[in-house]
Design a protein around this motif. Structure first.
Motif, PDB file in Angstrom:
ATOM      1  N   TRP A 194       0.825  -1.208   0.000  1.00 42.93           N
ATOM      2  CA  TRP A 194       0.000   0.000   0.000  1.00 42.93           C
ATOM      3  C   TRP A 194       0.857   1.255   0.000  1.00 42.93           C
ATOM      4  O   TRP A 194       0.539   2.235  -0.682  1.00 42.93           O
ATOM      5  N   TYR A 195       1.947   1.249   0.767  1.00 34.59           N
ATOM      6  CA  TYR A 195       2.837   2.407   0.795  1.00 34.59           C
ATOM      7  C   TYR A 195       3.461   2.658  -0.577  1.00 34.59           C
ATOM      8  O   TYR A 195       3.545   3.796  -1.041  1.00 34.59           O
ATOM      9  N   ARG A 196       3.931   1.600  -1.223  1.00 36.67           N
ATOM     10  CA  ARG A 196       4.597   1.766  -2.521  1.00 36.67           C
ATOM     11  C   ARG A 196       3.623   2.288  -3.568  1.00 36.67           C
ATOM     12  O   ARG A 196       3.957   3.146  -4.381  1.00 36.67           O
ATOM     13  N   VAL A 197       2.407   1.773  -3.530  1.00 41.94           N
ATOM     14  CA  VAL A 197       1.376   2.281  -4.439  1.00 41.94           C
ATOM     15  C   VAL A 197       1.058   3.736  -4.100  1.00 41.94           C
ATOM     16  O   VAL A 197       0.836   4.566  -4.989  1.00 41.94           O
ATOM     17  N   GLY A 198       1.048   4.049  -2.801  1.00 38.60           N
ATOM     18  CA  GLY A 198       0.716   5.389  -2.351  1.00 38.60           C
ATOM     19  C   GLY A 198       1.690   6.449  -2.804  1.00 38.60           C
ATOM     20  O   GLY A 198       1.347   7.635  -2.855  1.00 38.60           O
ATOM     21  N   LEU A 199       2.915   6.068  -3.139  1.00 39.49           N
ATOM     22  CA  LEU A 199       3.885   7.026  -3.654  1.00 39.49           C
ATOM     23  C   LEU A 199       3.604   7.387  -5.102  1.00 39.49           C
ATOM     24  O   LEU A 199       4.132   8.365  -5.625  1.00 39.49           O
ATOM     25  N   GLU A 200       2.762   6.582  -5.741  1.00 40.18           N
ATOM     26  CA  GLU A 200       2.471   6.781  -7.163  1.00 40.18           C
ATOM     27  C   GLU A 200       1.085   7.363  -7.411  1.00 40.18           C
ATOM     28  O   GLU A 200       0.875   8.073  -8.393  1.00 40.18           O
ATOM     29  N   CYS A 201       0.127   7.036  -6.562  1.00 35.78           N
ATOM     30  CA  CYS A 201      -1.254   7.448  -6.834  1.00 35.78           C
ATOM     31  C   CYS A 201      -2.014   7.657  -5.527  1.00 35.78           C
ATOM     32  O   CYS A 201      -1.434   7.593  -4.447  1.00 35.78           O
ATOM     33  N   GLN A 202      -3.311   7.886  -5.644  1.00 38.52           N
ATOM     34  CA  GLN A 202      -4.139   8.158  -4.481  1.00 38.52           C
ATOM     35  C   GLN A 202      -5.257   7.118  -4.355  1.00 38.52           C
ATOM     36  O   GLN A 202      -5.342   6.186  -5.152  1.00 38.52           O
ATOM     37  N   CYS A 203      -6.098   7.299  -3.332  1.00 42.13           N
ATOM     38  CA  CYS A 203      -7.145   6.320  -3.091  1.00 42.13           C
ATOM     39  C   CYS A 203      -8.454   7.012  -2.713  1.00 42.13           C
ATOM     40  O   CYS A 203      -8.493   8.210  -2.431  1.00 42.13           O
ATOM     41  N   ILE A 204      -9.518   6.229  -2.700  1.00 39.17           N
ATOM     42  CA  ILE A 204     -10.841   6.674  -2.293  1.00 39.17           C
ATOM     43  C   ILE A 204     -11.333   5.737  -1.197  1.00 39.17           C
ATOM     44  O   ILE A 204     -11.216   4.514  -1.317  1.00 39.17           O
ATOM     45  N   TYR A 205     -11.874   6.294  -0.111  1.00 46.67           N
ATOM     46  CA  TYR A 205     -12.471   5.484   0.953  1.00 46.67           C
ATOM     47  C   TYR A 205     -13.984   5.426   0.780  1.00 46.67           C
ATOM     48  O   TYR A 205     -14.626   6.431   0.498  1.00 46.67           O
ATOM     49  N   ILE A 206     -14.539   4.239   0.967  1.00 46.97           N
ATOM     50  CA  ILE A 206     -15.982   4.025   0.914  1.00 46.97           C
ATOM     51  C   ILE A 206     -16.423   3.408   2.246  1.00 46.97           C
ATOM     52  O   ILE A 206     -15.947   2.321   2.615  1.00 46.97           O
TER      53      ILE A 206
END
Length: 300
Positions: A189-201
């Motif tokens: 999750w951290y590595r992905v987080g350096l590249e893009c963002q997320c949405i919480y539902i």
């Protein structure tokens, strides 16, 4: 024309054959069958293969793939799954957990809304003890956020159900260290987080029980016994995108796991050229934490 499966549900398992039955029944009950189930057996010695063969012999309405490998830990099972993924999105479903009936339809419906927003790498739903009791709860629903800052976004905890784009899941396999059988999923999750963002539902789609002997219940001791993975996870958590308080917390953890890796203070600081000042600041308190945890968890 045969419908393409949009969601790949991956279940790593180790000696959990009987528990897989509940997981399987929850998949059979899905209101949408637009998914594939990929089971990676991490060297089980029980009757897991026989039980899964029974699943595969039934008319389920969804495909099941089963692969067995030598025991190496959950993260290596997730790496093994890369070969078999055909869906657009990936959901990791532990063998002792299960999904709500509308989980797949909820996940795919939400992704339909964001599929063309390439800056969104993950949509994060809720895990719950039941449908009405979430493990964590997002303060800002459907707001684009940095994955690195999830702990400031969630109330009560941070254990959620992440659904990630397949291309990102495949892009970041878990590193594997000799003699270590555990790596936190937050490394991904951290590595992905350096590249893009997320949405919480704020919707529970995943029911968990945290059984004795499971990775979550094994807690801190498991991380101490696999310190290289802990160091990597902590180094990622020191990124400048993170809040300063969390950067310092991860600095403490990095130093502590470094000592559990039998590294000298100099080696800990020089592990990489990144965040040297945080490591230096955290060196003394991190050493104190190491000595405390060593007595508390290892009885030494």
């Amino acid at each position: 024309m045969k419908e393409e499966k949009k969601l790949s549900i991956i279940t790593p398992t180790f000696n959990r054959g009987e528990l897989l039955k509940k997981c399987y029944e929850s998949l059979r009950a899905q209101t949408s069958l637009n998914f594939e189930w990929i089971i990676i057996d991490d060297g089980s010695s029980d009757n897991t293969e026989e039980i899964v063969s029974q699943f595969m012999a039934e008319n389920n309405g969804f495909s099941i793939q089963f692969q067995k490998k030598e025991n190496g830990g959950k993260h290596t099972a997730l790496n093994e799954s890369h070969k078999y993924i055909t869906g657009d999105y990936v959901l990791i479903l532990d063998s002792d957990d299960y999904l709500t009936e509308d989980a797949v339809s909820s996940v795919l419906s939400c992704w339909e809304k964001y599929k063309d927003s390439k800056h969104i790498g993950m949509i994060i739903f809720l895990k719950g003890f039941d449908c009405d009791t979430p493990v964590a709860y997002a303060k800002d629903e459907e707001k684009t956020v940095d994955i690195l800052r999830y702990k400031r976004i969630c109330k009560y905890g941070s254990d959620c159900c992440e659904v990630i784009r397949s291309e990102l899941f495949l892009k970041y396999p878990f590193p594997v260290y000799d003699n270590e059988i555990f790596m936190p999923e937050t490394v991904l999750w951290y590595r992905v987080g350096l590249e893009c963002q997320c949405i919480y539902i704020n919707k529970v789609v995943y029911i968990c029980e945290y059984l004795e002997g499971g990775l979550t219940k094994s807690g801190r001791k498991l991380r101490i016994l696999n310190p290289r993975g802990g160091m990597l996870n902590s180094e990622l958590g020191m990124d400048r995108k993170n809040y300063m308080t969390l950067r310092l917390k991860n600095g403490l953890l990095f130093v502590c796991y470094g000592f559990f890796s039998d590294l000298s203070p100099k080696e800990i600081i020089e592990q990489s050229d990144r965040y040297r000042w945080i490591k230096i600041i955290c060196l003394f308190p991190g050493n104190i934490m190491f000595r405390w945890w060593k007595r508390k968890y290892l009885k030494v």
